[in-house]
Motif scaffolding. Structure first.
Motif, mmCIF file in Angstrom:
data_model
loop_
_atom_site.group_PDB
_atom_site.id
_atom_site.type_symbol
_atom_site.label_atom_id
_atom_site.label_comp_id
_atom_site.label_asym_id
_atom_site.label_seq_id
_atom_site.Cartn_x
_atom_site.Cartn_y
_atom_site.Cartn_z
ATOM 1 N N ASN A 74 1.065 -0.959 -0.352
ATOM 2 C CA ASN A 74 -0.322 -0.237 -0.008
ATOM 3 C C ASN A 74 0.976 0.772 -0.604
ATOM 4 O OD1 ASN A 74 -2.987 0.268 -0.087
ATOM 5 N ND2 ASN A 74 -2.847 -0.592 2.025
ATOM 6 N N THR A 81 -0.161 -1.413 6.918
ATOM 7 C CA THR A 81 -0.927 -1.629 6.206
ATOM 8 C C THR A 81 -0.521 -3.749 6.766
ATOM 9 O OG1 THR A 81 -1.334 -0.480 4.364
ATOM 10 C CG2 THR A 81 -2.021 -3.081 4.107
ATOM 11 N N MET A 88 -5.992 -6.899 12.933
ATOM 12 C CA MET A 88 -7.537 -8.281 12.384
ATOM 13 C C MET A 88 -6.586 -9.696 12.767
ATOM 14 S SD MET A 88 -8.075 -5.607 9.384
ATOM 15 C CE MET A 88 -9.385 -6.223 9.168
ATOM 16 N N MET A 91 -7.535 -10.484 15.762
ATOM 17 C CA MET A 91 -8.605 -10.203 16.593
ATOM 18 C C MET A 91 -9.559 -11.588 15.641
ATOM 19 S SD MET A 91 -9.249 -5.936 15.377
ATOM 20 C CE MET A 91 -10.890 -6.105 15.790
ATOM 21 N N THR A 92 -9.301 -12.277 14.230
ATOM 22 C CA THR A 92 -10.770 -13.408 13.912
ATOM 23 C C THR A 92 -10.092 -14.565 14.963
ATOM 24 O OG1 THR A 92 -8.436 -14.345 13.394
ATOM 25 C CG2 THR A 92 -9.395 -12.564 11.744
ATOM 26 N N LEU A 229 -7.052 2.535 8.918
ATOM 27 C CA LEU A 229 -6.938 2.617 7.575
ATOM 28 C C LEU A 229 -8.202 3.002 6.228
ATOM 29 C CD1 LEU A 229 -4.473 1.105 5.432
ATOM 30 C CD2 LEU A 229 -6.181 -0.035 4.519
ATOM 31 N N LEU A 230 -7.682 3.871 5.457
ATOM 32 C CA LEU A 230 -8.884 4.998 4.360
ATOM 33 C C LEU A 230 -7.950 5.036 3.602
ATOM 34 C CD1 LEU A 230 -11.054 6.767 6.431
ATOM 35 C CD2 LEU A 230 -12.076 4.426 5.928
ATOM 36 N N SER A 231 -8.777 4.311 2.000
ATOM 37 C CA SER A 231 -7.956 4.902 1.429
ATOM 38 C C SER A 231 -8.553 5.804 0.284
ATOM 39 C CB SER A 231 -8.438 4.037 -0.185
ATOM 40 O OG SER A 231 -9.816 3.978 -0.868
ATOM 41 N N ILE A 366 -3.472 6.164 0.532
ATOM 42 C CA ILE A 366 -3.486 5.320 1.546
ATOM 43 C C ILE A 366 -3.591 6.468 2.648
ATOM 44 C CG2 ILE A 366 -1.812 3.985 1.231
ATOM 45 C CD1 ILE A 366 -4.728 2.521 2.264
ATOM 46 N N TYR B 38 -9.977 -5.718 -0.415
ATOM 47 C CA TYR B 38 -8.926 -6.606 -0.446
ATOM 48 C C TYR B 38 -8.386 -6.771 -2.099
ATOM 49 C CZ TYR B 38 -8.138 -6.988 4.729
ATOM 50 O OH TYR B 38 -8.583 -6.567 5.482
ATOM 51 N N ILE B 67 -13.239 3.850 1.953
ATOM 52 C CA ILE B 67 -12.904 2.716 2.704
ATOM 53 C C ILE B 67 -11.570 1.946 2.719
ATOM 54 C CG2 ILE B 67 -14.998 2.124 2.141
ATOM 55 C CD1 ILE B 67 -14.330 0.292 -0.332
ATOM 56 N N PRO B 68 -10.576 0.910 3.818
ATOM 57 C CA PRO B 68 -9.618 0.759 3.420
ATOM 58 C C PRO B 68 -9.721 -0.055 2.164
ATOM 59 C CG PRO B 68 -10.942 -0.053 5.643
ATOM 60 C CD PRO B 68 -11.932 0.738 4.973
ATOM 61 N N VAL B 69 -8.388 0.072 1.655
ATOM 62 C CA VAL B 69 -8.352 -0.741 0.240
ATOM 63 C C VAL B 69 -7.291 -1.017 0.554
ATOM 64 C CG1 VAL B 69 -7.619 -0.595 -1.527
ATOM 65 C CG2 VAL B 69 -9.501 0.365 -0.911
ATOM 66 N N THR B 70 -6.859 -2.618 0.284
ATOM 67 C CA THR B 70 -5.395 -2.835 1.080
ATOM 68 C C THR B 70 -5.145 -4.109 -0.214
ATOM 69 O OG1 THR B 70 -5.618 -3.587 3.166
ATOM 70 C CG2 THR B 70 -4.172 -4.559 2.474
ATOM 71 N N ARG B 84 -9.483 -14.555 1.284
ATOM 72 C CA ARG B 84 -8.958 -15.250 2.641
ATOM 73 C C ARG B 84 -8.974 -13.944 3.815
ATOM 74 N NH1 ARG B 84 -6.032 -18.446 5.904
ATOM 75 N NH2 ARG B 84 -4.305 -17.047 7.285
ATOM 76 N N GLU B 85 -8.855 -12.489 3.263
ATOM 77 C CA GLU B 85 -8.018 -12.182 3.763
ATOM 78 C C GLU B 85 -9.803 -11.258 4.164
ATOM 79 O OE1 GLU B 85 -5.713 -10.385 5.505
ATOM 80 O OE2 GLU B 85 -4.995 -12.581 4.529
ATOM 81 N N MET B 88 -11.476 -13.402 6.396
ATOM 82 C CA MET B 88 -10.725 -12.586 8.291
ATOM 83 C C MET B 88 -10.819 -11.175 8.586
ATOM 84 S SD MET B 88 -7.097 -14.085 7.786
ATOM 85 C CE MET B 88 -6.180 -14.239 9.364
ATOM 86 N N ALA B 89 -11.326 -10.374 7.348
ATOM 87 C CA ALA B 89 -11.884 -9.029 8.022
ATOM 88 C C ALA B 89 -13.022 -9.294 8.529
ATOM 89 C CB ALA B 89 -12.044 -8.079 6.850
ATOM 90 N N MET B 91 -14.677 -11.761 9.870
ATOM 91 C CA MET B 91 -14.415 -12.909 10.923
ATOM 92 C C MET B 91 -14.090 -11.748 11.996
ATOM 93 S SD MET B 91 -12.414 -16.023 9.932
ATOM 94 C CE MET B 91 -12.463 -16.605 11.956
ATOM 95 N N THR B 92 -12.990 -11.013 11.880
ATOM 96 C CA THR B 92 -13.207 -9.318 13.264
ATOM 97 C C THR B 92 -14.210 -8.693 13.354
ATOM 98 O OG1 THR B 92 -12.748 -7.843 11.465
ATOM 99 C CG2 THR B 92 -10.633 -8.670 11.904
ATOM 100 N N LEU B 94 -15.459 -6.542 11.949
ATOM 101 C CA LEU B 94 -15.729 -5.236 12.186
ATOM 102 C C LEU B 94 -16.181 -4.399 11.126
ATOM 103 C CD1 LEU B 94 -11.687 -4.150 12.766
ATOM 104 C CD2 LEU B 94 -13.063 -3.236 13.536
ATOM 105 N N TYR B 95 -16.316 -5.746 9.678
ATOM 106 C CA TYR B 95 -16.694 -5.133 8.794
ATOM 107 C C TYR B 95 -18.318 -6.029 8.306
ATOM 108 C CZ TYR B 95 -12.390 -2.767 8.351
ATOM 109 O OH TYR B 95 -11.700 -1.954 8.716
#
Lengths: 374, 374
Positions: A74, A81, A88, A91-92, A229-231, A366, B38, B67-70, B84-85, B88-89, B91-92, B94-95
């Motif tokens: 990023n 990132t 995260m 966190m899962t 984290l924000l774009s 980012i 992701y 928004i977060p872009v990775t 997968r990410e 997992m995101a 699963m946290t 948060l989203y």
């Protein structure tokens, strides 16, 4: 982390390995106890033919295989990132020990001495509109708006270099005067060479562990209070400043339930002198418009109200892109543990890191803000 | 997803945008309801100067910012890693709505017609030890061990092309005979041109949503039962086969509590004919050593016990690296929803995707297995 600098004889795996082993040793763990890895890097593909597999390469050097290793990129916030993804992943609930690694080797660039251009800005860069040129315009607008002078901005470089004197990881540690900053080679008016961060090589690693694991470790741990984290949030009707950084910081404070006034120490993205003072404002470390005042009053120097860039910042430490965000975490953790020695911020209990990067369609691509506490 | 193929006039943002809009439309959502992204890509830096920011570029084209872009990269499994990410995101906690995007444009390669080499294998590639050369050795060892023939392996290409006939997204859809496969240009004995997957351009996107959001959607959703990703597990004392794929699959079955015998449909990494049959065994879709038998018995063809590569696989669909893993998810979701038309697997309730990539130190660099159910 490794010291940052120019290491022509060291490869990505060599630098990364040093950072990984330092991180696990510090925690009193063995690298085989790491359960997952996120590796941040931003220019290893185009410079070293390693667009993929940097994390695997480093972990193989550490004798670790058979765990999930994910590469993330990023721009300049690649390390931040990777750190966020590690947070995260914990966190899962799937993992108790996740490693965030950032590694970069920029000293191999063929166009030495020229500023890096951001992905997607090659055409602009070819004609001279490089990041220093852009931030020179930002600086001119900022000076015009606030009535501050180039001399004022130079104080960022002086302050950060004074901090760096006490940081063995910093690439440049010799104290600077404002005269030296202003008298160095002009890059893009008003930004001189010493108003811009150097690049370099380096690696940094951080272990993110679950509460359960933190209790088991014989080591003072620091809590991650927010990962934001924000774009780019560009709004063509908005005027001035870095809206994306403001929104990212707001989201972090909200996530953590921490008031900006409670932050004791911060590492911000001081790629150029002017960005540091603008970031004081964006990150709510001072009232809007008061960036230069906070700087000149010494509020952001060691001993001040909220010391910023106690590591020396990108300005002195250097900016090996993927490693930078995690090196910031290294500094804040060191401070919050009270282990920063001569650069220690007294009674620091809450800290902030901020890293931003890239351009996209008239906005910053980012921004990442993390909040920490003990 | 977009059709896969060679699209000289289309850029990354154009391809990615089509996939993103198709994914949100399918869910009955608007792209502005996506909360995080992701983006997987493996060769956009070296080929297109976009090592960073591909996801931001595509989302900006979709009118989505802030928004977060990775960006994530993991060789040929970059898309699977992005998926997968995204899982997992969610699963946290948060989203509720996370988008996994995979996009790649390989038709711009200057060395057209030559096989891609993996990051870190450039020297080997320069002297001819490219992936087809490696997998030719794998094929020779496999034929020697099992007593199967090159003619047997060719049946993978024949089967997958027969499946592709019914997939409008596949790059090649004209049925093939074993004679045509064996008679095509020799690449590396016993692998002919039609025994190797083609590359190409394309994008694919998948929305991963929380249970709460799934209940709100007016659309049949598919459950992600396991996400398993492991980097190379190489053990120099181990002999034969792809240990990392076996371990990754084992971990997935354990995570899901699903028996391999319950899988009804699978998309495996059929980059070469021989890899598909080996993967039957590694992924426990058939007993060890029975890969060719499963193929020749028609067990893995449409109408068989466990149809594999119903989309046509990499062999017919093409392999735009970062997009491939998410295109596999697209196929399995289509199958489990009963929307696969002429290539529908009857009463399919559990599916598997498998994507692997890269080489590192004598092992596969990454393997990803996902399990799904309705």
């Amino acid at each position: 982390m490794t010291p940052f600098g120019k290491f022509p004889d060291r490869g990505l795996e060599d630098l990364g390995l040093e950072a990984v082993l330092a991180a696990v040793d510090d925690a009193g763990l063995h690298q085989r106890e790491v359960q997952a890895v996120y590796a941040g890097h931003a220019r290893t593909g185009r410079l070293l033919g390693r667009e993929n597999g940097v994390g695997q390469l480093v972990m193989a050097a550490a004798g670790v295989r058979g765990i999930p290793v994910t590469g993330v990129g990023n721009f300049c916030a690649s390390g931040s990132t990777a750190f966020r993804e590690a947070v995260m992943a914990v966190m899962t609930g799937l993992y108790d020990v996740v490693l965030a690694l950032g590694v970069e080797k920029l000293s191999v660039r063929p166009e030495k001495g020229k500023p890096l251009t951001s992905d997607g800005m090659e055409l602009e860069g070819e004609f001279g509109f490089t990041p220093p040129a852009f931030f020179a315009l930002v600086a001119q607008a900022y000076l015009e708006k606030t009535g501050a002078s180039a001399d004022d901005l130079a104080q960022v470089a002086v302050k950060n270099r004074a901090h760096a004197e006490h940081n063995p990881y910093a690439q440049y540690r010799k104290p600077l005067t404002a005269e030296e900053v202003l008298g160095s080679r002009m890059i893009a008016d008003p930004l001189t060479l010493l108003s811009c961060c150097p690049t370099g090589d380096g690696a940094a690693a951080a272990l993110v562990v679950s509460d359960r694991m933190a209790r088991r470790l014989d080591r003072k741990t620091v809590r991650v209070e927010a990962t934001s984290l924000l774009s780019g949030c560009g709004d063509p009707t908005a005027t001035g400043g870095f809206e994306v950084d403001r929104k990212t910081a707001h989201a972090a404070y909200e996530q953590a339930g921490i008031d900006p006034g409670d932050i004791d120490v911060a590492e911000v993205h001081d790629a150029f002198t002017v960005t540091e003072v603008i970031h004081y404002e964006d990150l709510l470390l001072c009232p809007p418009g008061d960036g230069v005042k906070a700087l000149l009053d010494g509020q952001t120097a060691l001993g001040g109200r909220i010391p910023v860039s106690t590591s020396g910042g990108l300005m002195s430490k250097g900016h090996p892109l993927g490693a930078t965000g995690i090196a910031q975490v290294h500094e804040i953790v060191t401070q919050l543990r009270g282990e920063a020695g001569a650069r220690q911020v007294e009674r620091a209990t809450a800290g902030l890191t901020h890293c931003a990067g890239g351009f996209l369609d008239g906005d910053v691509a980012i921004s990442a803000v993390h909040l920490f506490s003990v």
